[in-house]
Enzyme design. Structure first.
Site, PDB file in Angstrom:
ATOM      1  N   CYS A 183       0.804  -1.222   0.000  1.00  0.00           N
ATOM      2  CA  CYS A 183       0.000   0.000   0.000  1.00  0.00           C
ATOM      3  C   CYS A 183       0.840   1.277   0.000  1.00  0.00           C
ATOM      4  O   CYS A 183       0.338   2.338  -0.355  1.00  0.00           O
ATOM      5  CB  CYS A 183      -0.931   0.021   1.214  1.00  0.00           C
ATOM      6  SG  CYS A 183      -1.767  -1.547   1.541  1.00  0.00           S
ATOM      7  N   HIS A 319      -2.713   7.773   6.554  1.00  0.00           N
ATOM      8  CA  HIS A 319      -2.953   6.536   5.810  1.00  0.00           C
ATOM      9  C   HIS A 319      -4.433   6.184   5.954  1.00  0.00           C
ATOM     10  O   HIS A 319      -5.088   5.826   4.979  1.00  0.00           O
ATOM     11  CB  HIS A 319      -2.050   5.432   6.345  1.00  0.00           C
ATOM     12  CG  HIS A 319      -2.125   4.166   5.561  1.00  0.00           C
ATOM     13  ND1 HIS A 319      -1.794   4.093   4.233  1.00  0.00           N
ATOM     14  CD2 HIS A 319      -2.504   2.905   5.927  1.00  0.00           C
ATOM     15  CE1 HIS A 319      -1.954   2.854   3.801  1.00  0.00           C
ATOM     16  NE2 HIS A 319      -2.391   2.116   4.818  1.00  0.00           N
ATOM     17  N   HIS A 359      -9.599   2.671  -0.718  1.00  0.00           N
ATOM     18  CA  HIS A 359      -8.171   2.368  -0.602  1.00  0.00           C
ATOM     19  C   HIS A 359      -7.653   1.948  -1.987  1.00  0.00           C
ATOM     20  O   HIS A 359      -8.030   0.901  -2.502  1.00  0.00           O
ATOM     21  CB  HIS A 359      -7.984   1.239   0.410  1.00  0.00           C
ATOM     22  CG  HIS A 359      -6.569   1.042   0.834  1.00  0.00           C
ATOM     23  ND1 HIS A 359      -5.490   1.453   0.098  1.00  0.00           N
ATOM     24  CD2 HIS A 359      -6.048   0.453   1.956  1.00  0.00           C
ATOM     25  CE1 HIS A 359      -4.370   1.142   0.720  1.00  0.00           C
ATOM     26  NE2 HIS A 359      -4.687   0.533   1.861  1.00  0.00           N
ATOM     27  N   SER A 631      21.652  42.602 -53.424  1.00  0.00           N
ATOM     28  CA  SER A 631      22.494  43.797 -53.395  1.00  0.00           C
ATOM     29  C   SER A 631      22.969  44.078 -51.972  1.00  0.00           C
ATOM     30  O   SER A 631      23.708  43.280 -51.399  1.00  0.00           O
ATOM     31  CB  SER A 631      21.732  44.987 -53.998  1.00  0.00           C
ATOM     32  OG  SER A 631      22.594  46.087 -54.169  1.00  0.00           O
TER      33      SER A 631
END
Length: 800
Positions: A183, A319, A359, A631
Site C-alpha cells: 500500500c 494513511h 483504498h 544587393s
C-alpha cells in the site's frame, strides 16, 4: 521560530507537474471539486448488476456480501496508436501499465516538458497492484494462450515492466525502477525519486502508482476483523469505523530540485521539504499489522530531513484505512512523533482521502499526496467524510490532532503552510513526506502584444480535441498569462503531423479565433515529417520605408537592442542618429521619408533593420542553414556568416552609401522581360542591374536614358515601374567609386563564411576565395545582381 525553520530550499524538491484519474474524477480539477464538496465516489450495485458480472447467486445471498465498489471511468480505454501499439498488442497489456504510461505522458505535459527535446535525464519510479486482468481475462482464455503464447503474455503483464515501459515509450534515460511495497508503493516511489534528484542522478523524475481491478461491479465478502468495510463506507477515525473499500486509480507527479525549478521558472505546485521510508521489522503483533514504533520513527525522520518542527505542520493526510486496529495505532504513532518537539494540543488537522475514494492500494499514497498538494494550492482543507463521533480508542483530546470534518480555510499563521502525508504498506514499509506550499514566484513580466499559439496532434480528430481543450482552458482561467501558455505550447509539447497555429492578441481573441476557426487567421495543415532547412533572404534598396519594424522595436528587446547598438556604431560614420529617421514623430514623418531616399542613409538603414530582424529570429531558435541577399542585403548575409564583423560591416555599408551618394543621380526601371529578351534592347548607356526572376529584370542608367527606355517599352505594351532609388546602382555609373571602395577593405579582416550564402555576382554559392577578396565586393557593387539564378541554386537543395 527555530533557526532550522529558515526558508532553506537547498535539499527541497518541487512538484512541477501532476496528472491522475481517480474514482468519479476524469482529471485533477474534477478530483479537487469532489474533495472540496465532500463527494463520496463509491458505487452501490443492484443484484442484477452484480449477477451480470458473474457473481454466483448463492454468494449474493450471503448477508455479509457487500454490493459496493469504487469504479474508474473508462479504465479499459487506451490510445494504442498514439503510443505505437497495435490494437492486438494493447489488449494483452495490463491495463495498469497502459494507464500509467498514458498519465506519465500527461504529467510531463502538465509540467510543460517534451522528453524528446528536454536536455537532461528524466527518471521514473512507480508501482502497480495485483494484475487481475492477467488472471481473469488473459490466462483464463485458452484460445488466446495458443495464439499469442505464454511468453508474450508474461512480457506484457509483468509488474516489473511498469517503469521501463514508460522509459522506453517516452525516451526517458534516467533510472526506471518499479517499486513494490504494498500500500505504500507510490509514496515510496516519490521518496526514491527525491533521493535520485538530490543525488543529482537526474534532472527530473516521474513518480506515482496505479491500481486497477479488472472486475466490474462485483462487490466483496465482508469478514469481521479484516480490512474491508461491512457496508462499503470508509469511516476513518470514527467510532463506527470497521474498514475500508478497495478502489481504482492512477496518479503521478513530476519532480525537480527546487532551486532548478525556480531558476527554470517552472510552475511549482508544492514543495517536498523532506521524505523518509523505513520498515517495522518484527516489532508488531503480526506480518500484516501496523507498528507504532515503526510509523513514529519514519515521521520523525521525515521531519528531520525537512528541517521542520512538528508544530509547523498544520495538516496530516493520514494513511487512514478506517480499520479497528490501524486508526488508533496511526494516531498513537503521530502523537509520539510530534511530542518529540511540541506539547501543543489540537492544532493539526487530519483527514484521509480513503473516505472519498476508498483504498487504492499501490496508488493510495500518491492519491493522498495529490490531494494534499491541491489543498495547499487552494489554501483549503477538504473534509474527511463520515466522521461523527471520535473512535473511543483514540485520545484526540490529548493529541496534537483533530479530524477535519468540514471544508475549512487553511490558515498560514505566519508560516508557510505545511503538511505531512503518510502511507503504510502491509509488510511494514512505511513512508512519510513533508509538504510545503509553493514559494511565491514573481509572475512573468510584460510580453509582446501578439502571441503565437501552436497545436499539434497525431490525428485530425485529436487536433480538434486539443483545440477545444485549449479553448475550454482559456475560458475557465481568465487569469491565464497568454504569453506563458504560448511558451508552453511551443516548448513543452511534442510536435506531431496535424498542426494548427494562430496569432492572437489576448485571451478573448484566442477563444474567438479558435472557436470560429476563421481561415483568414487560423492556419491548419498536415505536415509530413521532413528536414526543412531555413533560408534567410535579405532585400535590397527600394524596400525601405519609415517605421520599418516599429512594432518589433517597441515590443521585442532583442530587436531594439540590436537596432540601438547598430545605430550607435553608425553615428561615428554617418554623423547622425538613424533612429529618429527610422522612427520619427508624426510631425517629422514626411521629412524622414525624404531622408530615407538618400542612398547614404538608405543602405545603412536597411542593413540595421535586416540584421536586427535576423538576430531576433535566431534568438527565437530559427537559424539559417543558408542565406541569400539582394544587393545591399548580401552584406547582412556576409556579416551573419562571419565574413566581416558587425563593426566592419557597418563601416563598409556607410562608406558604400556615401560614395554612391556623391555620384550623379540616376534611375532604375523594373521591366517584365526575361534577361535574354531584355539585353538586346539595351543601349550603351543602360545596364542590366538585376535579373530578379525569369520574367522580371531591372535596368539602370542615367535618368534621361531610363526615361526614354521606359517610354519605348510602354509603347510596346509593357507595364514598367520606376524604383524609388536616387542613383543607378549596378551600372557603369558606379565605375568611378570602385577603387576608393576597394581601399576600405585594407582596414578590415575578411574571413571564410561559416554559413553558406549565394552570391549575387555568380548566382551560385560564394566561395571562401571570393568572400575574402576585396575585388569581389567591388564587382558586387557594379555588376548585375543575378538573383534569379541564385534562387534557382537554392531550390536545388532537396526539401528546401
Amino acid at each position: 521560530m527555530n533557526p532550522m525553520e529558515e526558508l532553506d530550499y537547498t535539499d527541497s524538491v518541487a512538484i512541477i507537474g501532476m496528472a491522475g484519474r481517480f474514482p468519479g474524477a476524469r482529471n485533477l480539477e474534477e478530483f479537487w471539486q469532489n474533495l472540496r464538496d465532500g463527494v463520496e465516489s463509491i458505487s452501490f450495485f443492484s443484484d442484477q448488476e452484480v449477477e451480470a458480472s458473474g457473481v454466483e447467486p448463492d454468494l449474493l445471498k450471503n448477508p455479509n456480501y457487500v454490493k459496493a465498489g469504487v469504479l474508474l471511468e473508462d479504465k479499459e480505454l487506451f490510445d494504442a496508436a498514439f503510443f505505437g501499439y497495435s490494437p492486438r498488442q494493447a489488449e494483452i497489456i495490463d491495463p495498469q501499465q497502459r494507464l500509467f504510461l498514458e498519465y506519465a505522458w500527461n504529467a510531463l505535459e502538465n509540467a510543460g516538458y517534451d522528453p524528446q527535446t528536454h536536455q537532461g535525464r528524466i527518471s521514473v519510479y512507480g508501482g502497480a497492484g495485483i494484475n487481475s486482468y492477467f488472471f481473469f481475462n488473459l490466462a483464463s482464455n485458452p484460445t488466446l494462450l495458443r495464439s499469442i503464447g505464454f511468453p508474450q503474455l508474461r512480457y506484457s503483464n509483468r509488474q516489473d515492466n511498469l517503469a521501463t515501459r514508460v522509459a522506453y515509450k517516452l525516451n526517458l534515460k534516467g533510472s526506471a525502477l518499479t517499486v513494490q511495497t504494498g500500500c505504500s508503493t507510490s509514496l515510496v516511489a516519490v521518496h526514491l525519486a527525491c533521493q535520485s534528484l538530490l543525488d543529482h542522478e537526474c534532472k527530473m523524475a516521474l513518480a506515482g502508482g496505479v491500481c486497477i481491478n479488472s472486475l466490474e461491479k462485483t462487490g466483496y465478502l465482508y469478514q469481521e476483523g479484516g480490512i474491508s468495510s461491512p457496508d462499503g463506507h470508509c469511516r476513518t477515525f470514527d467510532a463506527k469505523a470497521e474498514g475500508t473499500i478497495g478502489g481504482n486509480g492512477v496518479g503521478l507527479v513530476v519532480l525537480k530540485r527546487l532551486e532548478d525549478a525556480i531558476a527554470d521558472r517552472d510552475v511549482i505546485h508544492a514543495v517536498i521539504k523532506g521524505a523518509a521510508i523505513n520498515n517495522d521489522g518484527s516489532d508488531k503483533v503480526g506480518y500484516t499489522a501496523p507498528s507504532v514504533n515503526g510509523q513514529a520513527a519514519v515521521i520523525v525522520e521525515a521531519l528531520a530531513m525537512g528541517r521542520s518542527e512538528a508544530e509547523t505542520i498544520s495538516y496530516v493526510e493520514a494513511h487512514g484505512t478506517g480499520t479497528v486496529l490501524g486508526d488508533p495505532i496511526e494516531i498513537a504513532a503521530l502523537t509520539e512523533a510530534f511530542r518529540a518537539t511540541t506539547h501543543q494540543k489540537g492544532f493539526c488537522a487530519i483527514g484521509s482521502v480513503k473516505t472519498n475514494i476508498g483504498h487504492l492500494d499501490t496508488a493510495a499514497g500518491i492519491a493522498g499526496l495529490i490531494k494534499t498538494v491541491l489543498a495547499l494550492k487552494h489554501q483549503q482543507i477538504p473534509p474527511s467524510l463520515h466522521f461523527e463521533t471520535p473512535n473511543p480508542k483514540i485520545d484526540f483530546a490529548n493529541s496534537p490532532f483533530y479530524v477535519n470534518a468540514a471544508l475549512s480555510p487553511w490558515q498560514a499563521n505566519g508560516m508557510p503552510r505545511r503538511a505531512g502525508v503518510s502511507s503504510f504498506g502491509i509488510g511494514g514499509t512505511n513512508a512519510h513526506v513533508i509538504l510545503e506550499e509553493a514559494p511565491v514566484i514573481q509572475p512573468s513580466g510584460p510580453s509582446r502584444p501578439w502571441q503565437l499559439l501552436v497545436l499539434s496532434a497525431k490525428t485530425k480528430p485529436a487536433l480538434e480535441a486539443a483545440t477545444a481543450n485549449l479553448v475550454g482552458h482559456c475560458q475557465k482561467h481568465p487569469e491565464l498569462n497568454l504569453a506563458d501558455a504560448a511558451h508552453t505550447l511551443q516548448i513543452g509539447r511534442q510536435a506531431f503531423d496535424y498542426r494548427r497555429m494562430v496569432v492572437v492578441q489576448g485571451l478573448d481573441d484566442a477563444v474567438k479565433v479558435l472557436e470560429s476557426k476563421d481561415p483568414q487567421r487560423v492556419n491548419a495543415r498536415f505536415c509530413e515529417p521532413a528536414n526543412r532547412p531555413v533560408v534567410f533572404m535579405f532585400p535590397g534598396q527600394g524596400a525601405q520605408y519609415v517605421n520599418m519594424g516599429q512594432a518589433l522595436y517597441q515590443t521585442e528587446p532583442t530587436f531594439w537592442e540590436q537596432v540601438d547598438h547598430c545605430c550607435e556604431l553608425l553615428q561615428f560614420h554617418l554623423k547622425i542618429d538613424l533612429r529618429p529617421i527610422l522612427y520619427p514623430s508624426k510631425t517629422q514623418a514626411e521629412a524622414a521619408a525624404q531622408q530615407l531616399k538618400q542612398t547614404s542613409l538608405t543602405q545603412p538603414a536597411l542593413f540595421v533593420i535586416e540584421y536586427a530582424l535576423a538576430r531576433l529570429w535566431m534568438a527565437w531558435g530559427i537559424k539559417p542553414q543558408a542565406m541569400i541577399g539582394h544587393s545591399i542585403g548580401e552584406y547582412v548575409a556576409a556579416c551573419l556568416a562571419g565574413v566581416f564583423s558587425l563593426e566592419d560591416a557597418l563601416a563598409l555599408v556607410a562608406v558604400r552609401g556615401q560614395l554612391m551618394q556623391q555620384l550623379p543621380a540616376g534611375a532604375m526601371l523594373a521591366v517584365p522581360l526575361a534577361k535574354s529578351a531584355l539585353e538586346p534592347l539595351l543601349s550603351e548607356n543602360l545596364s542590366l542591374a538585376a535579373a530578379n526572376a525569369p520574367e522580371s529584370c531591372v535596368v539602370s542608367g542615367p535618368i534621361e536614358a531610363v526615361d526614354a527606355f521606359q517610354e519605348y517599352l510602354t509603347q510596346q505594351g509593357l507595364d514598367c515601374r520606376r524604383l524609388h532609388t536616387s542613383h543607378a546602382f549596378h551600372s557603369q555609373m558606379m565605375a568611378s567609386i570602385l577603387e576608393p571602395f576597394v581601399k576600405q577593405f585594407s582596414r578590415i579582416r575578411l574571413n571564410p563564411p561559416e554559413i553558406p550564402f549565394v552570391s549575387n555576382v555568380t548566382g551560385t554559392w560564394i566561395t571562401p576565395a571570393e568572400a575574402t577578396d576585396p575585388s569581389y565586393w567591388a564587382m558586387h557593387l557594379r555588376q548585375t545582381v543575378r538573383f534569379s539564378e541564385g534562387m534557382a541554386e537554392l531550390r536545388q537543395v532537396p526539401e528546401r
